[in-house]
Scaffold this motif. Sequence first.
Motif, PDB file in Angstrom:
ATOM      1  N   VAL A   1      14.545-108.725 -16.144  1.00  0.00           N
ATOM      2  CA  VAL A   1      13.228-109.336 -15.945  1.00  0.00           C
ATOM      3  C   VAL A   1      12.390-109.068 -17.193  1.00  0.00           C
ATOM      4  O   VAL A   1      12.302-107.937 -17.669  1.00  0.00           O
ATOM      5  CB  VAL A   1      12.524-108.751 -14.709  1.00  0.00           C
ATOM      6  CG1 VAL A   1      11.122-109.328 -14.570  1.00  0.00           C
ATOM      7  CG2 VAL A   1      13.353-109.025 -13.452  1.00  0.00           C
ATOM      8  N   HIS A  26      15.281-112.607 -12.864  1.00  0.00           N
ATOM      9  CA  HIS A  26      15.229-112.632 -11.407  1.00  0.00           C
ATOM     10  C   HIS A  26      14.284-111.572 -10.855  1.00  0.00           C
ATOM     11  O   HIS A  26      14.348-110.419 -11.235  1.00  0.00           O
ATOM     12  CB  HIS A  26      16.610-112.391 -10.822  1.00  0.00           C
ATOM     13  CG  HIS A  26      16.601-112.268  -9.329  1.00  0.00           C
ATOM     14  ND1 HIS A  26      16.399-113.342  -8.499  1.00  0.00           N
ATOM     15  CD2 HIS A  26      16.725-111.191  -8.529  1.00  0.00           C
ATOM     16  CE1 HIS A  26      16.439-112.937  -7.252  1.00  0.00           C
ATOM     17  NE2 HIS A  26      16.633-111.634  -7.231  1.00  0.00           N
ATOM     18  N   THR A  27      13.386-111.975  -9.999  1.00  0.00           N
ATOM     19  CA  THR A  27      12.594-111.052  -9.197  1.00  0.00           C
ATOM     20  C   THR A  27      12.556-111.585  -7.777  1.00  0.00           C
ATOM     21  O   THR A  27      12.730-112.777  -7.558  1.00  0.00           O
ATOM     22  CB  THR A  27      11.148-110.905  -9.724  1.00  0.00           C
ATOM     23  OG1 THR A  27      10.553-112.197  -9.766  1.00  0.00           O
ATOM     24  CG2 THR A  27      11.120-110.262 -11.082  1.00  0.00           C
ATOM     25  N   SER A  28      12.330-110.709  -6.856  1.00  0.00           N
ATOM     26  CA  SER A  28      12.226-111.127  -5.470  1.00  0.00           C
ATOM     27  C   SER A  28      11.012-112.025  -5.291  1.00  0.00           C
ATOM     28  O   SER A  28      10.000-111.867  -5.954  1.00  0.00           O
ATOM     29  CB  SER A  28      12.089-109.893  -4.580  1.00  0.00           C
ATOM     30  OG  SER A  28      11.680-110.255  -3.287  1.00  0.00           O
ATOM     31  N   ALA A  31       7.982-110.077  -4.625  1.00  0.00           N
ATOM     32  CA  ALA A  31       7.583-109.047  -5.589  1.00  0.00           C
ATOM     33  C   ALA A  31       6.114-109.184  -5.949  1.00  0.00           C
ATOM     34  O   ALA A  31       5.631-110.281  -6.199  1.00  0.00           O
ATOM     35  CB  ALA A  31       8.434-109.165  -6.846  1.00  0.00           C
ATOM     36  N   ARG A  98       7.679-105.728 -10.066  1.00  0.00           N
ATOM     37  CA  ARG A  98       8.792-104.906  -9.617  1.00  0.00           C
ATOM     38  C   ARG A  98       9.724-105.794  -8.809  1.00  0.00           C
ATOM     39  O   ARG A  98       9.395-106.945  -8.537  1.00  0.00           O
ATOM     40  CB  ARG A  98       8.307-103.722  -8.776  1.00  0.00           C
ATOM     41  CG  ARG A  98       7.386-104.101  -7.636  1.00  0.00           C
ATOM     42  CD  ARG A  98       6.945-102.883  -6.874  1.00  0.00           C
ATOM     43  NE  ARG A  98       7.923-102.513  -5.858  1.00  0.00           N
ATOM     44  CZ  ARG A  98       8.148-101.267  -5.467  1.00  0.00           C
ATOM     45  NH1 ARG A  98       7.490-100.266  -6.036  1.00  0.00           N
ATOM     46  NH2 ARG A  98       9.020-101.005  -4.527  1.00  0.00           N
ATOM     47  N   ASN A  99      10.858-105.229  -8.420  1.00  0.00           N
ATOM     48  CA  ASN A  99      11.852-106.063  -7.747  1.00  0.00           C
ATOM     49  C   ASN A  99      11.553-106.305  -6.278  1.00  0.00           C
ATOM     50  O   ASN A  99      11.928-107.334  -5.733  1.00  0.00           O
ATOM     51  CB  ASN A  99      13.237-105.415  -7.861  1.00  0.00           C
ATOM     52  CG  ASN A  99      13.875-105.696  -9.208  1.00  0.00           C
ATOM     53  OD1 ASN A  99      13.707-106.778  -9.764  1.00  0.00           O
ATOM     54  ND2 ASN A  99      14.591-104.723  -9.730  1.00  0.00           N
ATOM     55  N   ARG A 100      10.901-105.353  -5.635  1.00  0.00           N
ATOM     56  CA  ARG A 100      10.751-105.447  -4.185  1.00  0.00           C
ATOM     57  C   ARG A 100       9.292-105.462  -3.758  1.00  0.00           C
ATOM     58  O   ARG A 100       8.402-105.087  -4.512  1.00  0.00           O
ATOM     59  CB  ARG A 100      11.475-104.271  -3.519  1.00  0.00           C
ATOM     60  CG  ARG A 100      12.981-104.290  -3.722  1.00  0.00           C
ATOM     61  CD  ARG A 100      13.595-102.980  -3.288  1.00  0.00           C
ATOM     62  NE  ARG A 100      13.149-101.865  -4.107  1.00  0.00           N
ATOM     63  CZ  ARG A 100      13.485-100.603  -3.881  1.00  0.00           C
ATOM     64  NH1 ARG A 100      14.231-100.301  -2.840  1.00  0.00           N
ATOM     65  NH2 ARG A 100      13.066 -99.653  -4.669  1.00  0.00           N
TER      66      ARG A 100
END
Length: 126
Positions: A1, A26-28, A31, A98-100
Motif C-alpha cells: 500500500v 490493496h486495502t480493506s 480501512a 491501515r489494513n483493517r
Amino acid sequence: VQLQAFGGGLVQAGGSLRLSCTTSGHTSSSAPMAWFRQAPGKEREFVAGLDTWSSRTYYADSVKGRFTMSRDKAKITVYLEMNSLKPEDTAVYYCATRNRRIVISALSQAGQYEYWGQGTQVTVSS
C-alpha cells in the motif's frame, strides 16, 4: 500500500489550502483514513479521520469548523480542505491508513496506522 500526499504550500493567515492523498495497492474497504500533522519540535498529532465503515468524519478540536475531510467516490483519494488557516496550523501534514477496520476511540492514535504518506508542508504566515 502506498500513499502520496500533496497540495501543501505557503499561505497567509485566513487563507485556504486543499490537501490530497492518493492511495494505491490493496486495502480493506473498511480501512480508515486519517490526516495527522507534525510541527517542528512537537509530536505528531491527529487532525481528521474517516471511519469508512460509517462514512463519518472526526476532527481534532483545534480544526473543527475550519477543516473538512472527504473522499472521492472511487475511494482512491482523500482530501483535507483547510479554511481560515492560522499560523499554528503550520506543520508537515501526513495521510495514513491501515489494513483493517479500527474502533472509533483509536482513530486518532498514530500508532494504529500501518501506512503513511511522505508528508506535505503547510506554512501559514501571519
